[in-house]
Design a protein around this motif. Structure first.
Motif, PDB file in Angstrom:
ATOM      1  N   LYS A  63      63.849  54.657  -8.838  1.00  0.00           N
ATOM      2  CA  LYS A  63      63.037  55.678  -9.091  1.00  0.00           C
ATOM      3  C   LYS A  63      63.217  56.679 -10.309  1.00  0.00           C
ATOM      4  CE  LYS A  63      61.777  56.489  -4.239  1.00  0.00           C
ATOM      5  NZ  LYS A  63      61.813  57.443  -3.008  1.00  0.00           N
ATOM      6  N   ALA A  64      64.498  56.963 -10.582  1.00  0.00           N
ATOM      7  CA  ALA A  64      64.804  57.804 -11.630  1.00  0.00           C
ATOM      8  C   ALA A  64      64.710  57.014 -12.996  1.00  0.00           C
ATOM      9  CB  ALA A  64      66.185  58.160 -11.581  1.00  0.00           C
ATOM     10  N   LYS A  65      64.745  55.599 -13.001  1.00  0.00           N
ATOM     11  CA  LYS A  65      64.686  55.089 -14.318  1.00  0.00           C
ATOM     12  C   LYS A  65      63.145  54.757 -14.572  1.00  0.00           C
ATOM     13  CE  LYS A  65      68.794  52.160 -14.009  1.00  0.00           C
ATOM     14  NZ  LYS A  65      69.544  50.798 -13.906  1.00  0.00           N
ATOM     15  N   GLN A  66      62.294  54.847 -13.515  1.00  0.00           N
ATOM     16  CA  GLN A  66      60.901  54.790 -13.846  1.00  0.00           C
ATOM     17  C   GLN A  66      60.226  56.137 -14.057  1.00  0.00           C
ATOM     18  OE1 GLN A  66      59.012  53.153 -10.397  1.00  0.00           O
ATOM     19  NE2 GLN A  66      60.328  51.137 -10.466  1.00  0.00           N
ATOM     20  N   ASN A  67      60.982  57.075 -13.484  1.00  0.00           N
ATOM     21  CA  ASN A  67      60.521  58.663 -13.874  1.00  0.00           C
ATOM     22  C   ASN A  67      61.763  59.369 -14.202  1.00  0.00           C
ATOM     23  OD1 ASN A  67      59.467  61.080 -14.115  1.00  0.00           O
ATOM     24  ND2 ASN A  67      58.660  61.269 -12.071  1.00  0.00           N
ATOM     25  N   PRO A  68      62.307  59.645 -15.419  1.00  0.00           N
ATOM     26  CA  PRO A  68      63.713  60.246 -15.934  1.00  0.00           C
ATOM     27  C   PRO A  68      63.682  61.870 -15.297  1.00  0.00           C
ATOM     28  CG  PRO A  68      62.676  59.165 -17.679  1.00  0.00           C
ATOM     29  CD  PRO A  68      61.552  58.843 -16.556  1.00  0.00           C
ATOM     30  N   LYS A  69      62.373  62.173 -14.830  1.00  0.00           N
ATOM     31  CA  LYS A  69      62.632  63.702 -14.221  1.00  0.00           C
ATOM     32  C   LYS A  69      63.294  63.670 -13.227  1.00  0.00           C
ATOM     33  CE  LYS A  69      58.328  65.697 -16.561  1.00  0.00           C
ATOM     34  NZ  LYS A  69      57.027  66.089 -16.243  1.00  0.00           N
ATOM     35  N   LEU A  70      63.471  62.451 -12.326  1.00  0.00           N
ATOM     36  CA  LEU A  70      63.943  62.466 -11.023  1.00  0.00           C
ATOM     37  C   LEU A  70      65.503  62.430 -11.085  1.00  0.00           C
ATOM     38  CD1 LEU A  70      61.568  60.165  -9.110  1.00  0.00           C
ATOM     39  CD2 LEU A  70      61.559  62.554  -9.138  1.00  0.00           C
ATOM     40  N   ALA A  71      65.992  62.335 -12.708  1.00  0.00           N
ATOM     41  CA  ALA A  71      67.406  62.072 -12.574  1.00  0.00           C
ATOM     42  C   ALA A  71      68.222  63.450 -12.264  1.00  0.00           C
ATOM     43  CB  ALA A  71      67.867  62.094 -14.145  1.00  0.00           C
ATOM     44  N   GLY A  72      67.272  64.371 -12.264  1.00  0.00           N
ATOM     45  CA  GLY A  72      67.835  66.114 -11.724  1.00  0.00           C
ATOM     46  C   GLY A  72      68.500  66.058 -10.328  1.00  0.00           C
ATOM     47  N   TRP A  73      67.829  65.009  -9.479  1.00  0.00           N
ATOM     48  CA  TRP A  73      68.271  64.958  -8.235  1.00  0.00           C
ATOM     49  C   TRP A  73      69.736  64.659  -8.070  1.00  0.00           C
ATOM     50  CZ3 TRP A  73      70.381  60.850  -5.020  1.00  0.00           C
ATOM     51  CH2 TRP A  73      70.292  61.275  -3.806  1.00  0.00           C
ATOM     52  N   PHE A  74      70.152  63.490  -8.876  1.00  0.00           N
ATOM     53  CA  PHE A  74      71.594  63.107  -8.982  1.00  0.00           C
ATOM     54  C   PHE A  74      72.503  64.269  -9.422  1.00  0.00           C
ATOM     55  CE2 PHE A  74      69.183  59.145  -9.493  1.00  0.00           C
ATOM     56  CZ  PHE A  74      70.167  58.242  -8.438  1.00  0.00           C
ATOM     57  N   THR A  75      72.101  64.971 -10.524  1.00  0.00           N
ATOM     58  CA  THR A  75      72.833  66.265 -11.042  1.00  0.00           C
ATOM     59  C   THR A  75      73.283  67.153  -9.769  1.00  0.00           C
ATOM     60  OG1 THR A  75      71.886  66.177 -13.325  1.00  0.00           O
ATOM     61  CG2 THR A  75      72.944  68.125 -12.616  1.00  0.00           C
ATOM     62  N   GLY A  76      71.830  67.548  -8.892  1.00  0.00           N
ATOM     63  CA  GLY A  76      72.028  68.293  -7.863  1.00  0.00           C
ATOM     64  C   GLY A  76      72.919  67.744  -6.897  1.00  0.00           C
ATOM     65  N   GLN A  77      73.018  66.462  -6.597  1.00  0.00           N
ATOM     66  CA  GLN A  77      74.072  65.917  -5.610  1.00  0.00           C
ATOM     67  C   GLN A  77      75.578  66.110  -5.971  1.00  0.00           C
ATOM     68  OE1 GLN A  77      72.942  64.567  -2.428  1.00  0.00           O
ATOM     69  NE2 GLN A  77      71.056  65.626  -3.094  1.00  0.00           N
ATOM     70  N   VAL A  78      75.484  65.970  -7.339  1.00  0.00           N
ATOM     71  CA  VAL A  78      76.833  65.825  -7.810  1.00  0.00           C
ATOM     72  C   VAL A  78      77.517  67.317  -7.683  1.00  0.00           C
ATOM     73  CG1 VAL A  78      78.658  65.610  -9.624  1.00  0.00           C
ATOM     74  CG2 VAL A  78      76.723  63.815  -9.326  1.00  0.00           C
ATOM     75  N   ILE A  79      76.862  68.346  -8.141  1.00  0.00           N
ATOM     76  CA  ILE A  79      77.048  69.514  -8.032  1.00  0.00           C
ATOM     77  C   ILE A  79      77.364  70.109  -6.564  1.00  0.00           C
ATOM     78  CG2 ILE A  79      76.518  72.249  -8.406  1.00  0.00           C
ATOM     79  CD1 ILE A  79      74.963  71.051 -10.953  1.00  0.00           C
ATOM     80  N   LYS A  80      76.441  69.772  -5.761  1.00  0.00           N
ATOM     81  CA  LYS A  80      76.808  69.908  -4.239  1.00  0.00           C
ATOM     82  C   LYS A  80      77.611  69.331  -3.757  1.00  0.00           C
ATOM     83  CE  LYS A  80      74.017  69.608   0.107  1.00  0.00           C
ATOM     84  NZ  LYS A  80      72.911  69.039   0.857  1.00  0.00           N
ATOM     85  N   ALA A  81      78.274  68.291  -4.057  1.00  0.00           N
ATOM     86  CA  ALA A  81      79.524  67.356  -3.466  1.00  0.00           C
ATOM     87  C   ALA A  81      80.714  68.202  -4.060  1.00  0.00           C
ATOM     88  CB  ALA A  81      79.492  65.797  -4.209  1.00  0.00           C
ATOM     89  N   SER A  82      80.681  68.962  -5.184  1.00  0.00           N
ATOM     90  CA  SER A  82      81.787  69.337  -5.820  1.00  0.00           C
ATOM     91  C   SER A  82      81.845  71.014  -5.263  1.00  0.00           C
ATOM     92  CB  SER A  82      81.654  69.394  -7.364  1.00  0.00           C
ATOM     93  OG  SER A  82      80.721  70.315  -7.825  1.00  0.00           O
ATOM     94  N   GLY A  83      80.972  71.488  -4.296  1.00  0.00           N
ATOM     95  CA  GLY A  83      80.921  72.812  -3.998  1.00  0.00           C
ATOM     96  C   GLY A  83      80.459  73.699  -4.878  1.00  0.00           C
ATOM     97  N   GLY A  84      79.799  73.117  -5.741  1.00  0.00           N
ATOM     98  CA  GLY A  84      78.959  74.212  -6.749  1.00  0.00           C
ATOM     99  C   GLY A  84      80.073  74.205  -8.143  1.00  0.00           C
TER     100      GLY A  84
END
Length: 505
Positions: A467-488
């Motif tokens: 989905k992100a490759k088709q719509n680059p705006k959805l890449a922010g979802w991955f950023t959010g997940q990584v930050i969440k996994a790191s405890g912010g």
């Protein structure tokens, strides 16, 4: 800073009567208690809330043979106020006796300045919105002594008198009839209060009666005010009524609105307005007659025989001018020009002198005006307002808030962690840098660790990758997940960069 050539004047308030439209004409007489430890003509204390009749010198109580002695500091405060309002300072002024009889006026007269006030014409620029302001001319400022207070609700059969306020120095600041609506009147009082507080000449406490105003209201047909402006002939304007002792911005507006409509109804019914003094009843939302309006001759003014004319030197005025603080309009303009703040943010931060002082201390610590404004307005002011606190009660001092901002700027913590840190300091106190170190709150900037976390999230979510490759705006979802996994703690900029690289965006 606004000057009177760069703004558009607001339209006058128009009220539709039963027969025609009407416009308002308003002038204000503001009584501002001079910030001074002693009274105008005695050394008695001006402390508010003292036991009744405990702050009274012999001269205040009008004991026989007692003579007034001018308080030089009160004169200096009046001069400072005049300079702050860009007004003419009169090097020679004089005091008069205003004669009237009331139980809380022991002398049987008030010492005031009718004929020769200490301050002449000045002006206030009243902001009414972006690029919209009213220039209100100041006619005069004179010094006078306050009266005492009669108390009628302590005993069913007797009234009591408290002379603590008797002789306290007041500045009566008289405007020209330049104000054209209720909102403008409240904005004028608010702006005047702001200037006085910046100057330190009046604390502006309306609840204690340290700032109160008499509002003169009249109505006229559209076009009549312009004729008055051209000719100076007051006959073009309607008969005015004075609403006495107003000490609330909201009540000032309500009283003007009611009084204007009352006058319009009388005129359209064929009646005439009687010039009088009225009181506003906030419970009923109406004004009521107090007494017929006195003229100067009713008070039998004459020069006070106990006081020589007041003569001051230009050099003394210049010395006061040299110590003038930066006033709100100048400070607001500097915040916009030098710090890059919006007009709105600069207005919020300069509304009260304590707010401006706090903000400037944060900027000095943090070194970033825009970031400091954001944190002071949104985080600190928002929290203080929610809890009903003033800036002077803030549990977070400027050095602490500036320290949080410095850590964010340096990349040691993210904005999200900054909010968590703010909460800790607000409730527990402490040094921001030490708390971050002790509690392991530092932002993760190790690119290897971030890359590993990104790889894990991508591997676990193949559908989201497509989905992100088709719509680059959805890449922010991955950023959010990584930050969440790191405890912010993961650095958002670094995460964004690695996510984009891994997804081939």
């Amino acid at each position: 800073m606004l000057d009177h050539l760069s703004y558009k004047a607001p339209e006058p308030k128009v009220i539709a009567g039963a027969k025609s439209d009407w416009e308002l004409v308003i002038g204000l007489e503001v009584h501002a208690q001079v910030s001074s430890n002693a009274k105008l003509f005695s050394g008695a204390s001006t402390t508010f809330g003292a036991e009744p009749n405990s702050n009274v010198a012999f001269v205040d109580a009008a004991m026989p043979g007692m003579l007034p002695v001018i308080n030089e500091f009160c004169v200096a405060q009046a001069v400072r106020t005049g300079l702050g309002l860009k007004a003419e300072i009169n090097l020679r002024s004089a005091f008069d006796r205003k004669n009237y009889f009331y139980p809380d006026l022991p002398q049987g007269y008030q010492i005031s300045q009718l004929y020769h006030p200490i301050v002449g014409e000045g002006e206030i620029i009243v902001d009414m919105g972006p690029g919209v302001a009213r220039r209100v001319r100041i006619e005069r400022i004179h010094l006078e002594q306050d009266a005492g207070k009669s108390i009628h609700d302590m005993d069913p059969n007797m009234s009591f008198v408290d002379l603590n306020r008797t002789g306290v120095a007041l500045m009566e600041i008289v405007s020209r009839p330049d104000i054209r609506g209720p909102e403008e009147a409240a904005a004028y009082v608010s702006k005047l209060r702001q200037i006085l507080r910046y100057l330190g000449t009046c604390d502006g406490n309306m609840q204690n009666g340290n700032l109160r105003c008499d509002v003169n209201v009249s109505v006229c047909k559209p076009g009549a005010y312009e004729k008055f402006q051209e000719s100076g002939d007051f006959s073009h304007l309607g008969t005015r009524c004075e609403i006495k002792n107003m000490n609330s911005m909201r009540f000032i507006q309500q009283a003007i609105e009611f009084e204007a409509r009352r006058q319009i109804a009388i005129i359209e019914d064929g009646g005439k307005i009687v010039q009088e003094t009225r009181l506003y009843d906030p419970d009923k939302g109406e004004t009521r007659s107090m007494r017929s309006k006195e003229e100067a001759h009713d008070y039998r003014y004459f020069p006070c025989p106990d006081l020589l004319p007041l003569e001051i030197e230009q050099g003394w005025v210049d010395d006061i001018a040299a110590t003038m603080p930066e006033l709100p309009d100048e400070k607001k303009a500097r915040f916009v020009t030098d710090l890059g703040l919006s007009e709105y943010d600069a207005s919020v931060l300069t509304a009260e002198v304590e707010n401006a002082d706090y903000f400037e201390a944060v900027v000095a610590e943090a070194g970033d005006g825009k970031l400091a404004a954001n944190w002071v307005i949104n985080e600190l002011f928002g929290r203080l307002k929610k809890e009903g606190h003033e800036i002077t009660d803030s549990p977070v001092n400027p050095a602490q808030l500036g320290g949080i901002i410095k850590l964010i700027k340096a990349g040691d913590i993210s904005g999200k962690i900054g909010k968590d840190l703010f909460e800790i300091i607000y409730t527990e106190g402490g040094d921001p840098a030490q708390i971050v170190e002790a509690r392991g709150m530092k932002q993760v900037t190790d690119l290897g660790a971030i890359e590993t976390a990104v790889d894990e999230i991508i591997a676990a979510n193949p559908a989201q990758v497509e989905k992100a490759k088709q719509n680059p705006k959805l890449a922010g979802w991955f950023t959010g997940q990584v930050i969440k996994a790191s405890g912010g703690k993961a650095n958002p900029a670094a995460v964004n960069e690695i996510v984009a690289k891994k997804l081939g965006l």
